[in-house]
Design a protein around this motif. Structure first.
Motif, short mmCIF file in Angstrom:
data_model
loop_
_atom_site.label_atom_id
_atom_site.label_comp_id
_atom_site.label_asym_id
_atom_site.label_seq_id
_atom_site.Cartn_x
_atom_site.Cartn_y
_atom_site.Cartn_z
N ARG A 1 0.80 -1.17 0.06
CA ARG A 1 -0.01 0.06 -0.03
C ARG A 1 0.88 1.26 0.03
N SER A 2 0.18 2.37 -0.47
CA SER A 2 0.93 3.47 -0.31
C SER A 2 2.32 3.33 -1.10
N LEU A 3 2.34 3.03 -2.24
CA LEU A 3 3.53 2.52 -3.01
C LEU A 3 4.28 3.97 -3.18
N LYS A 4 5.55 3.81 -3.27
CA LYS A 4 6.47 4.77 -3.67
C LYS A 4 7.38 4.43 -4.97
N PRO A 5 8.00 5.41 -5.50
CA PRO A 5 8.92 4.87 -6.67
C PRO A 5 10.02 3.98 -6.13
N GLU A 6 10.64 4.14 -4.85
CA GLU A 6 11.41 3.47 -4.24
C GLU A 6 11.13 1.95 -4.26
N ASP A 7 9.84 1.67 -4.29
CA ASP A 7 9.38 0.18 -3.93
C ASP A 7 9.61 -0.62 -5.32
N THR A 8 10.03 0.22 -6.37
CA THR A 8 10.12 -0.60 -7.60
C THR A 8 11.28 -1.48 -7.61
N ALA A 9 10.86 -2.86 -8.11
CA ALA A 9 11.86 -3.93 -7.85
C ALA A 9 11.18 -5.10 -8.34
N VAL A 10 11.94 -6.12 -8.44
CA VAL A 10 11.58 -7.72 -8.60
C VAL A 10 11.20 -8.24 -7.20
N TYR A 11 10.19 -8.78 -7.25
CA TYR A 11 9.83 -9.24 -5.81
C TYR A 11 9.70 -10.80 -5.78
N TYR A 12 10.56 -11.38 -4.98
CA TYR A 12 10.57 -12.86 -4.91
C TYR A 12 9.84 -13.38 -3.60
N CYS A 13 9.30 -14.52 -3.82
CA CYS A 13 8.94 -15.25 -2.52
C CYS A 13 9.80 -16.19 -2.41
N ALA A 14 9.82 -16.60 -1.15
CA ALA A 14 11.08 -17.75 -0.80
C ALA A 14 10.47 -18.46 0.50
N ALA A 15 10.97 -19.67 0.53
CA ALA A 15 10.47 -20.63 1.66
C ALA A 15 11.76 -20.95 2.50
N ASP A 16 11.56 -21.33 3.86
CA ASP A 16 12.69 -21.73 4.64
C ASP A 16 12.15 -22.74 5.43
N ARG A 17 12.77 -23.92 5.22
CA ARG A 17 12.45 -25.05 5.81
C ARG A 17 12.49 -25.19 7.42
N THR A 18 13.53 -24.34 7.80
CA THR A 18 13.98 -24.17 9.14
C THR A 18 13.08 -23.38 10.04
N ILE A 19 11.92 -24.11 10.53
CA ILE A 19 10.74 -23.03 10.99
C ILE A 19 11.31 -22.74 12.66
N ALA A 20 12.02 -23.11 13.41
CA ALA A 20 12.35 -22.82 14.55
C ALA A 20 12.65 -21.24 15.03
N THR A 21 13.23 -20.68 13.84
CA THR A 21 13.30 -19.23 14.00
C THR A 21 12.99 -18.47 12.61
N LEU A 22 12.27 -17.30 13.05
CA LEU A 22 11.84 -16.60 11.90
C LEU A 22 12.91 -15.35 11.42
N ILE A 23 13.43 -15.51 10.36
CA ILE A 23 14.48 -14.53 10.00
C ILE A 23 14.32 -13.91 8.56
N LEU A 24 14.41 -12.53 8.59
CA LEU A 24 14.38 -11.99 7.44
C LEU A 24 15.58 -11.67 6.85
N ASP A 25 16.26 -12.82 6.43
CA ASP A 25 17.47 -12.75 5.62
C ASP A 25 17.59 -13.89 4.68
N SER A 26 18.03 -13.48 3.38
CA SER A 26 17.80 -14.09 2.19
C SER A 26 18.65 -15.68 2.52
N ARG A 27 19.69 -15.39 3.15
CA ARG A 27 20.56 -16.65 3.03
C ARG A 27 19.81 -17.75 4.13
N GLU A 28 18.89 -17.61 4.75
CA GLU A 28 17.99 -18.43 5.51
C GLU A 28 17.15 -19.32 4.46
N TYR A 29 16.92 -18.74 3.37
CA TYR A 29 15.69 -19.30 2.52
C TYR A 29 16.35 -20.07 1.29
#
Length: 124
Positions: free
Chosen positions: A83-111
């Protein structure tokens, strides 16, 4: 698990856009899920993530208050509402899955599993 992201497009600044990630090959309830984005010339960055049962979610500071991540394990989908999108939100958006569910981390290396990406372009 295979992931397919969809819903990207061109939107004016201030507008909204909904992205969806559909999984096949496995049930998403086994995975924490994240959305990441990569703008031209920049590194891939986390946007939001959600725990396997949807009980916890984290958001990048740059999108707090403007983005909502949700999931429907029965449908094997994870959505991202922008919502309230800005020009700086322009990007390719990817979804990713992390099989290690014990911790929730927003780090691409975990996925380990990634969809192909969907382009979001915000015009000023």
């Amino acid at each position: 698990v295979q992931l397919q992201a969809s819903g990207g497009g061109l939107v004016q600044a201030g507008g909204s856009l909904g992205l969806s990630c559909e999984a096949s090959g496995d049930t998403l309830r086994r995975y924490n899920m994240g959305w990441f984005r990569q703008a031209p010339g920049k590194e891939r960055a986390g946007v939001a993530c959600i725990s396997s049962q949807g009980m916890r979610a984290y958001y990048a500071d740059s999108v707090v208050g403007r983005v909502t991540i949700s999931r429907d394990n029965a449908k094997n989908t994870v959505d991202l509402l922008l919502r309230s999108l800005k020009p700086e939100d322009t990007a390719v958006y990817y979804c990713a899955a992390d099989r290690t569910i014990a911790t929730l981390i927003l780090d691409s290396r975990e996925y380990a599993y990634w969809g192909q990406g969907t382009q979001v372009t915000v015009s000023s």
